[in-house]
Design a protein around this motif. Structure first.
Motif, PDB file in Angstrom:
ATOM      1  N   MET A   1       0.836  -1.196   0.000  1.00  0.00           N
ATOM      2  CA  MET A   1       0.000   0.000   0.000  1.00  0.00           C
ATOM      3  C   MET A   1       0.880   1.258   0.000  1.00  0.00           C
ATOM      4  O   MET A   1       1.926   1.283   0.636  1.00  0.00           O
ATOM      5  CB  MET A   1      -0.906   0.021   1.238  1.00  0.00           C
ATOM      6  N   THR A   2       0.410   2.278  -0.684  1.00  0.00           N
ATOM      7  CA  THR A   2       1.145   3.534  -0.725  1.00  0.00           C
ATOM      8  C   THR A   2       0.462   4.550   0.174  1.00  0.00           C
ATOM      9  O   THR A   2      -0.734   4.845   0.023  1.00  0.00           O
ATOM     10  CB  THR A   2       1.198   4.088  -2.162  1.00  0.00           C
ATOM     11  N   VAL A   3       1.234   5.082   1.127  1.00  0.00           N
ATOM     12  CA  VAL A   3       0.738   6.107   2.039  1.00  0.00           C
ATOM     13  C   VAL A   3       1.379   7.429   1.632  1.00  0.00           C
ATOM     14  O   VAL A   3       2.599   7.587   1.717  1.00  0.00           O
ATOM     15  CB  VAL A   3       1.076   5.774   3.506  1.00  0.00           C
ATOM     16  N   LEU A   4       0.550   8.352   1.182  1.00  0.00           N
ATOM     17  CA  LEU A   4       1.025   9.661   0.729  1.00  0.00           C
ATOM     18  C   LEU A   4       0.819  10.705   1.812  1.00  0.00           C
ATOM     19  O   LEU A   4      -0.280  10.872   2.330  1.00  0.00           O
ATOM     20  CB  LEU A   4       0.272  10.084  -0.535  1.00  0.00           C
ATOM     21  N   VAL A   5       1.870  11.425   2.152  1.00  0.00           N
ATOM     22  CA  VAL A   5       1.778  12.592   3.015  1.00  0.00           C
ATOM     23  C   VAL A   5       1.771  13.814   2.102  1.00  0.00           C
ATOM     24  O   VAL A   5       2.753  14.077   1.408  1.00  0.00           O
ATOM     25  CB  VAL A   5       2.969  12.670   3.995  1.00  0.00           C
ATOM     26  N   ALA A   6       0.649  14.516   2.058  1.00  0.00           N
ATOM     27  CA  ALA A   6       0.512  15.679   1.187  1.00  0.00           C
ATOM     28  C   ALA A   6       0.228  16.906   2.045  1.00  0.00           C
ATOM     29  O   ALA A   6      -0.864  17.054   2.596  1.00  0.00           O
ATOM     30  CB  ALA A   6      -0.616  15.465   0.176  1.00  0.00           C
ATOM     31  N   THR A   7       1.232  17.770   2.185  1.00  0.00           N
ATOM     32  CA  THR A   7       1.111  18.915   3.080  1.00  0.00           C
ATOM     33  C   THR A   7       1.669  20.170   2.428  1.00  0.00           C
ATOM     34  O   THR A   7       2.865  20.262   2.157  1.00  0.00           O
ATOM     35  CB  THR A   7       1.865  18.662   4.397  1.00  0.00           C
ATOM     36  N   GLU A   8       0.776  21.111   2.183  1.00  0.00           N
ATOM     37  CA  GLU A   8       1.238  22.402   1.674  1.00  0.00           C
ATOM     38  C   GLU A   8       2.133  23.070   2.708  1.00  0.00           C
ATOM     39  O   GLU A   8       3.155  23.665   2.381  1.00  0.00           O
ATOM     40  CB  GLU A   8       0.026  23.281   1.344  1.00  0.00           C
ATOM     41  N   LYS A   9       1.718  22.986   3.980  1.00  0.00           N
ATOM     42  CA  LYS A   9       2.554  23.437   5.095  1.00  0.00           C
ATOM     43  C   LYS A   9       3.169  22.184   5.702  1.00  0.00           C
ATOM     44  O   LYS A   9       2.476  21.409   6.365  1.00  0.00           O
ATOM     45  CB  LYS A   9       1.709  24.180   6.126  1.00  0.00           C
ATOM     46  N   PRO A  10       4.460  21.954   5.511  1.00  0.00           N
ATOM     47  CA  PRO A  10       5.059  20.661   5.859  1.00  0.00           C
ATOM     48  C   PRO A  10       5.060  20.363   7.353  1.00  0.00           C
ATOM     49  O   PRO A  10       5.039  21.268   8.188  1.00  0.00           O
ATOM     50  CB  PRO A  10       6.506  20.799   5.356  1.00  0.00           C
ATOM     51  N   PHE A  11       5.088  19.083   7.659  1.00  0.00           N
ATOM     52  CA  PHE A  11       5.410  18.637   9.008  1.00  0.00           C
ATOM     53  C   PHE A  11       6.869  18.982   9.295  1.00  0.00           C
ATOM     54  O   PHE A  11       7.674  19.173   8.368  1.00  0.00           O
ATOM     55  CB  PHE A  11       5.250  17.117   9.127  1.00  0.00           C
ATOM     56  N   ALA A  12       7.244  19.018  10.558  1.00  0.00           N
ATOM     57  CA  ALA A  12       8.649  19.147  10.917  1.00  0.00           C
ATOM     58  C   ALA A  12       9.408  17.942  10.369  1.00  0.00           C
ATOM     59  O   ALA A  12       8.846  16.843  10.242  1.00  0.00           O
ATOM     60  CB  ALA A  12       8.791  19.211  12.436  1.00  0.00           C
ATOM     61  N   ALA A  13      10.665  18.149  10.061  1.00  0.00           N
ATOM     62  CA  ALA A  13      11.478  17.083   9.464  1.00  0.00           C
ATOM     63  C   ALA A  13      11.476  15.832  10.328  1.00  0.00           C
ATOM     64  O   ALA A  13      11.403  14.706   9.824  1.00  0.00           O
ATOM     65  CB  ALA A  13      12.893  17.574   9.234  1.00  0.00           C
ATOM     66  N   ILE A  14      11.541  16.005  11.650  1.00  0.00           N
ATOM     67  CA  ILE A  14      11.575  14.846  12.537  1.00  0.00           C
ATOM     68  C   ILE A  14      10.241  14.099  12.487  1.00  0.00           C
ATOM     69  O   ILE A  14      10.200  12.862  12.613  1.00  0.00           O
ATOM     70  CB  ILE A  14      11.929  15.271  13.989  1.00  0.00           C
ATOM     71  N   ALA A  15       9.141  14.835  12.269  1.00  0.00           N
ATOM     72  CA  ALA A  15       7.829  14.186  12.136  1.00  0.00           C
ATOM     73  C   ALA A  15       7.765  13.385  10.846  1.00  0.00           C
ATOM     74  O   ALA A  15       7.254  12.257  10.821  1.00  0.00           O
ATOM     75  CB  ALA A  15       6.717  15.225  12.180  1.00  0.00           C
ATOM     76  N   VAL A  16       8.283  13.944   9.763  1.00  0.00           N
ATOM     77  CA  VAL A  16       8.290  13.238   8.480  1.00  0.00           C
ATOM     78  C   VAL A  16       9.066  11.937   8.590  1.00  0.00           C
ATOM     79  O   VAL A  16       8.638  10.877   8.094  1.00  0.00           O
ATOM     80  CB  VAL A  16       8.892  14.126   7.363  1.00  0.00           C
ATOM     81  N   GLU A  17      10.202  11.983   9.264  1.00  0.00           N
ATOM     82  CA  GLU A  17      11.009  10.763   9.420  1.00  0.00           C
ATOM     83  C   GLU A  17      10.288   9.740  10.283  1.00  0.00           C
ATOM     84  O   GLU A  17      10.374   8.536  10.050  1.00  0.00           O
ATOM     85  CB  GLU A  17      12.379  11.103   9.989  1.00  0.00           C
ATOM     86  N   GLY A  18       9.558  10.213  11.301  1.00  0.00           N
ATOM     87  CA  GLY A  18       8.778   9.304  12.128  1.00  0.00           C
ATOM     88  C   GLY A  18       7.654   8.649  11.352  1.00  0.00           C
ATOM     89  O   GLY A  18       7.367   7.454  11.511  1.00  0.00           O
ATOM     90  N   ILE A  19       7.001   9.425  10.502  1.00  0.00           N
ATOM     91  CA  ILE A  19       5.932   8.886   9.650  1.00  0.00           C
ATOM     92  C   ILE A  19       6.515   7.858   8.682  1.00  0.00           C
ATOM     93  O   ILE A  19       5.971   6.758   8.505  1.00  0.00           O
ATOM     94  CB  ILE A  19       5.232  10.016   8.887  1.00  0.00           C
ATOM     95  N   ARG A  20       7.621   8.218   8.056  1.00  0.00           N
ATOM     96  CA  ARG A  20       8.274   7.304   7.112  1.00  0.00           C
ATOM     97  C   ARG A  20       8.640   5.985   7.801  1.00  0.00           C
ATOM     98  O   ARG A  20       8.385   4.896   7.263  1.00  0.00           O
ATOM     99  CB  ARG A  20       9.546   7.950   6.544  1.00  0.00           C
ATOM    100  N   ALA A  21       9.192   6.076   9.005  1.00  0.00           N
ATOM    101  CA  ALA A  21       9.607   4.870   9.720  1.00  0.00           C
ATOM    102  C   ALA A  21       8.413   3.978  10.028  1.00  0.00           C
ATOM    103  O   ALA A  21       8.486   2.747   9.895  1.00  0.00           O
ATOM    104  CB  ALA A  21      10.340   5.257  11.002  1.00  0.00           C
ATOM    105  N   ALA A  22       7.309   4.593  10.441  1.00  0.00           N
ATOM    106  CA  ALA A  22       6.110   3.809  10.771  1.00  0.00           C
ATOM    107  C   ALA A  22       5.540   3.127   9.531  1.00  0.00           C
ATOM    108  O   ALA A  22       5.170   1.946   9.564  1.00  0.00           O
ATOM    109  CB  ALA A  22       5.063   4.708  11.417  1.00  0.00           C
TER     110      ALA A  22
END
Length: 305
Positions: free
Chosen positions: A1-22
């Motif tokens: 499955m593909t999980v897309l994070v689409a944010t005009e106003k980005p998450f903090a970099a550490i949040a993005v890495e946490g999402i990616r890891a999960a």
């Protein structure tokens, strides 16, 4: 499955890495679209997504139609009025939010505003203390409960109106339950609004309610601007020169209010209640974990449609 994070106003970099890891840790594909500048970019990105994680991004019928494989949308935050629930439901797409993840951040902002109002915008004139003052909470969800917790540290007397919250929940928090919204406004020097924008609540807070507040009343809104009857608010402030309105959701008549009532109104430049590093991380990772749980076993505990 593909999980897309689409944010005009980005998450903090550490949040993005946490999402990616999960996401990747569960064996799914992680996709990221940040700071997009056109709707076309969003429409192209969702085409292959099975799950979509967003913040305040507008996900309407057009976006949903452009995503034929979409099964889940998770709003990283409590409010979800930026998502077309009817279109999602019609397309068989489940929508979830992440309640509570931003609650402490919003609650702390409430008290930043309360102190600012009590100290006359830190302008050097004599203000008053919060201790022993009355605080009314319009709704007792996650944000309201955090506001009540913080209010205890200030020594405030807290009451709440929420017909959907069990009385024992308020009692356990040391909060007095009131039986009507009119009683809430009449009894409290401060009122903090935490209701969602629904057909029943839009425009529901206006002249009649606001003018029930005691002398020196302060109304704080970190919820949604739509719940305020802005013409009624303006009229109330005109007639009651002792009242103040502080909000994290700038009203449509903000410039008029600021011109007519200097020092008695305050609006953040943009909605900032959830704009802390901690809330940003918490909401993003919670959204990722909910998407993983959904694809693992169909869990949809925070479904809103």
């Amino acid at each position: 499955m593909t999980v897309l994070v689409a944010t005009e106003k980005p998450f903090a970099a550490i949040a993005v890495e946490g999402i990616r890891a999960a996401v990747e840790g569960a064996g799914h594909t992680f996709a990221l679209l940040e700071k997009y500048s056109s709707r076309a970019e969003l429409l192209a990105a969702v085409a292959s997504a099975n799950a979509l994680i967003v913040r305040s991004d507008i996900i309407d019928a057009e976006v949903i139609a452009a995503a034929p494989n979409l099964k889940l949308i998770v709003r990283a935050g409590a409010g979800y009025d930026n998502i077309d629930l009817k279109a999602a439901t019609a397309a068989g797409v489940i929508v979830e939010n992440t309640p509570g993840q931003n609650a402490n951040a919003v609650a702390e902002l409430v008290f930043g505003m309360a102190v600012m109002a009590a100290r006359n915008n830190f302008g050097g004139t004599s203000g008053f203390e919060l201790r022993d003052k009355t605080l009314g909470l319009q709704a007792f969800g996650q944000v309201g409960r955090n506001v009540a917790r913080i209010a205890g540290g200030f020594g405030m007397k807290v009451s709440a109106f929420d017909p959907f919250c069990p009385a024992e929940v308020m009692a356990e928090a040391g909060v007095t339950r009131v039986e009507s919204v009119e009683e809430l406004y009449r009894a409290n020097r401060f009122v903090s609004i935490h209701i969602p924008a629904t057909p029943q609540t839009v425009g529901s807070i206006g002249y009649d309610l606001i003018t029930l507040m005691p002398k020196g009343g302060v109304l704080i809104n970190t919820a949604r601007k739509e719940v305020i009857d802005e013409a009624g608010l303006e009229r109330a402030l005109e007639e009651r020169t002792d009242l103040k309105y502080f909000a994290d959701v700038k009203p449509g008549n903000a410039s008029t209010l600021e011109e007519k009532f200097p020092g008695r109104v305050f609006f953040t430049p943009k909605k900032t209640g959830a704009q802390t590093a901690e809330a940003n991380i918490n909401a993003g990772i919670a959204a990722a974990n909910q998407a993983v749980a959904f694809f693992r076993d169909g869990t949809d505990r925070f479904r809103v449609n």
